[in-house]
Motif scaffolding. Structure first.
Motif, PDB file in Angstrom:
ATOM      1  N   ASN A   1      39.667  68.009  63.869  1.00 11.68           N
ATOM      2  CA  ASN A   1      39.868  69.529  63.505  1.00 11.68           C
ATOM      3  C   ASN A   1      40.820  69.686  62.092  1.00 11.68           C
ATOM      4  OD1 ASN A   1      39.071  72.241  63.157  1.00 11.68           O
ATOM      5  ND2 ASN A   1      39.982  72.982  64.753  1.00 11.68           N
TER       6      ASN A   1
ATOM      7  N   ASN B   1      39.162  69.507  49.708  1.00 14.51           N
ATOM      8  CA  ASN B   1      38.517  70.207  50.845  1.00 14.51           C
ATOM      9  C   ASN B   1      38.877  69.484  52.131  1.00 14.51           C
ATOM     10  OD1 ASN B   1      36.750  67.918  50.946  1.00 14.51           O
ATOM     11  ND2 ASN B   1      35.128  68.719  49.753  1.00 14.51           N
ATOM     12  N   LYS B   2      38.284  69.965  53.216  1.00 14.10           N
ATOM     13  CA  LYS B   2      38.481  69.568  54.769  1.00 14.10           C
ATOM     14  C   LYS B   2      38.078  68.140  55.011  1.00 14.10           C
ATOM     15  CE  LYS B   2      38.785  74.041  56.739  1.00 14.10           C
ATOM     16  NZ  LYS B   2      38.030  74.945  57.778  1.00 14.10           N
ATOM     17  N   ILE B   3      36.941  67.777  54.260  1.00 19.52           N
ATOM     18  CA  ILE B   3      36.467  66.506  54.458  1.00 19.52           C
ATOM     19  C   ILE B   3      37.393  65.293  53.747  1.00 19.52           C
ATOM     20  CG2 ILE B   3      34.432  64.867  54.056  1.00 19.52           C
ATOM     21  CD1 ILE B   3      32.744  67.415  54.147  1.00 19.52           C
ATOM     22  N   GLN B   4      37.880  65.570  52.534  1.00 18.67           N
ATOM     23  CA  GLN B   4      38.723  64.864  51.863  1.00 18.67           C
ATOM     24  C   GLN B   4      40.072  64.759  52.690  1.00 18.67           C
ATOM     25  OE1 GLN B   4      38.612  66.780  47.987  1.00 18.67           O
ATOM     26  NE2 GLN B   4      37.256  65.354  47.149  1.00 18.67           N
TER      27      GLN B   4
ATOM     28  N   LYS C   1      40.463  65.198  55.962  1.00 22.55           N
ATOM     29  CA  LYS C   1      40.210  64.337  57.109  1.00 22.55           C
ATOM     30  C   LYS C   1      40.302  62.860  56.664  1.00 22.55           C
ATOM     31  CE  LYS C   1      37.053  63.678  60.824  1.00 22.55           C
ATOM     32  NZ  LYS C   1      35.762  63.815  61.287  1.00 22.55           N
ATOM     33  N   ASN C   2      39.535  62.267  55.721  1.00 24.04           N
ATOM     34  CA  ASN C   2      39.551  61.236  55.301  1.00 24.04           C
ATOM     35  C   ASN C   2      40.834  60.292  54.918  1.00 24.04           C
ATOM     36  OD1 ASN C   2      36.770  61.065  56.109  1.00 24.04           O
ATOM     37  ND2 ASN C   2      36.142  61.412  53.843  1.00 24.04           N
TER      38      ASN C   2
END
Length: 96
Positions: free
Chosen positions: A50, A32-35, A37-38
């Motif tokens: 973003n 997902n986007k959070i994974q 980004k991290n």
């Protein structure tokens, strides 16, 4: 889980990196986007503002040749375009 598979180095993504500070990556389909980004922040030491993701389906092709029918397909993949904080960049060409 290995989130980042490889960076996308094309003419269009290179121009986006120079002009808009956006970089593209092929990522795991289940990420997902959070994974994402991290993983980018940990791998490259930058600040991600973003994340946009796109799922690409596999394309099938049929070719009629002299030797008969040839069927093939391309792989499905997920693409992530990340925008970095102003003043930061990722250098894919430097091995240091």
């Amino acid at each position: 889980m290995n989130v980042i598979i490889k960076p996308i180095i094309t003419e269009k993504m290179t121009k986006d990196g120079e002009v808009f500070n956006r970089f593209g990556f092929v990522v795991d389909k289940k990420a997902n986007k959070i994974q994402i980004k991290n993983a980018i922040e940990a791998s490259y030491g930058v600040t991600v503002e973003n994340v946009n993701t796109m799922n690409y389906r596999s394309d099938r092709s049929v070719k009629y040749t002299k030797s008969g029918l040839i069927v093939g397909k391309t792989n499905a993949y997920k693409k992530a375009v990340v925008q970095l904080k102003e003043g930061e960049a990722i250098d894919f060409y430097n091995n240091i």
